[in-house]
Write a protein that holds these residues in place. Sequence first.
Motif, PDB file in Angstrom:
ATOM      1  N   ILE A 158       0.844  -1.211   0.000  1.00 39.15           N
ATOM      2  CA  ILE A 158       0.000   0.000   0.000  1.00 39.15           C
ATOM      3  C   ILE A 158       0.873   1.252   0.000  1.00 39.15           C
ATOM      4  O   ILE A 158       0.616   2.207  -0.753  1.00 39.15           O
ATOM      5  CB  ILE A 158      -0.953   0.007   1.220  1.00 39.15           C
ATOM      6  N   ASP A 174      -6.691  -1.361  -0.976  1.00 36.81           N
ATOM      7  CA  ASP A 174      -7.383  -0.859   0.226  1.00 36.81           C
ATOM      8  C   ASP A 174      -8.620  -1.703   0.546  1.00 36.81           C
ATOM      9  O   ASP A 174      -8.907  -1.996   1.708  1.00 36.81           O
ATOM     10  CB  ASP A 174      -7.782   0.610   0.043  1.00 36.81           C
ATOM     11  N   SER A 193      -9.765   1.379   6.207  1.00 35.12           N
ATOM     12  CA  SER A 193      -9.283   0.934   4.896  1.00 35.12           C
ATOM     13  C   SER A 193     -10.342   1.161   3.814  1.00 35.12           C
ATOM     14  O   SER A 193     -10.024   1.546   2.688  1.00 35.12           O
ATOM     15  CB  SER A 193      -8.909  -0.554   4.934  1.00 35.12           C
ATOM     16  N   ALA A 196     -10.362   4.775   2.909  1.00 34.07           N
ATOM     17  CA  ALA A 196      -9.215   5.049   2.026  1.00 34.07           C
ATOM     18  C   ALA A 196      -9.521   4.616   0.597  1.00 34.07           C
ATOM     19  O   ALA A 196      -9.183   5.324  -0.370  1.00 34.07           O
ATOM     20  CB  ALA A 196      -7.977   4.319   2.546  1.00 34.07           C
ATOM     21  N   ALA A 197     -10.188   3.466   0.441  1.00 33.76           N
ATOM     22  CA  ALA A 197     -10.558   2.971  -0.894  1.00 33.76           C
ATOM     23  C   ALA A 197     -11.552   3.923  -1.557  1.00 33.76           C
ATOM     24  O   ALA A 197     -11.427   4.241  -2.748  1.00 33.76           O
ATOM     25  CB  ALA A 197     -11.165   1.574  -0.792  1.00 33.76           C
TER      26      ALA A 197
END
Length: 426
Positions: A158, A174, A193, A196-197
């Motif tokens: 990542i 993510d 996560s 974030a995606a």
Amino acid sequence: MSSSMESSYLPATTESLAKAQEAKDASESISILYRVIQDPSSSADALRTKEVAITNLTNYLTKENRAEELRNLLTQLRPFFAVIPKAKTAKIVRGIIDAVAKIPGTSDLQISLCKEMVEWTRAEKRTFLRQRVEARLAALLLENQEYTEALTLLPSLIKEVRRLDDKLLLVDIDLLESKLHFSLRNLPKAKASLTAARTAANAIYVPPAQQGTIDLQSGILHAEEKDYKTAYSYFFEAFEAFSALEDPKAIFSLKYMLLCKIMVNQADDVAGIISSKAGLKYLGPDVDAMKAVADAYSKRSLKYFETALRDYKSQLEEDPIVHRHLSSLYDTLLEQNLCRLIEPYSKVEIARIAEMIELQVDHVEKKLSQMILDKKFAGTLDQGAGCLIIFEDPKTEEIFPATLETISNVGKVVDSLYMRSAKIMA
């Protein structure tokens, strides 16, 4: 080289490809295509023909379930990868890895193949391809429940992809990390996560399948937090995306939609969703399983509920998301039924309760003791006599809270008078 290869090569021409297609069986076609790939010519036409030959050979080997030969093919093609553009190499490598994935029972082979390719891409300094193969490896490790190894692999990947600002791959990784943390029951990290995606996805065009996967994961996380209405809307979005693409994930989205309806006490809506135009497309064991659960919940019948769990074990108990929520629903339903049954009694035999609710005595006794400890009702179990003794709810005298409130108010008045007298004296 493979034992399927023959010592003499065939020229990499369209005639050779036609000869492979006209062969009497798959084994002969495979043999001819291996010989075409062996052609040492590196002219533009020959390279193009070899690329087609590799694609055809991959298809034949996949149909014949020759996973080990596909793995060997990747090793044999390394000299060829040195003379073609890196983008085409990436396409061929990913195509062969995808082909191995289509062969059932090859998860361990896929993991070892990905690890081999990661080593090769690292040695050849092919960063673009390595990152994608590592992402595929992490997905396979997650699928195989090898969480520790996947967790070791993802953070560095990542960090690297974020530095290169490859948004499309970052969305995939993510999402993968969110699924991994969810599998490890770490909900805060799973949500972080996923956020974030979503942030990465907002900056680019995201293909419908990937957007559907984001919505599906969002729904799963909201359902885990018992926010079933929001979860339903995400599952619906995912279902529409997957249904338009005829993706197999559509059936899971539909199943989770029906689950949300049951969990918010709207089990009667399940039949309507199933009989809708979109729902009729996916009639089958998964939908039947959710319909059976909805019917049992509508009738408040634990017997029907257990029958549904038994008849549709693979669709309900083997799906971890459905199983987790149905376990909670079963407990709630059991408690409601027990409370309703014991309400008229002050003392009742446990065997009689078990008979009325149509469950095993041990199971009922265990649940009653848990309910007493959780203060769902006041009572005690007399195990010697095999009875449940229910106490009347102790009623609080209304005069006591009123007296306490009066004393508190008098205290405030005294404090206020004291403050005033202090000011006058000053």
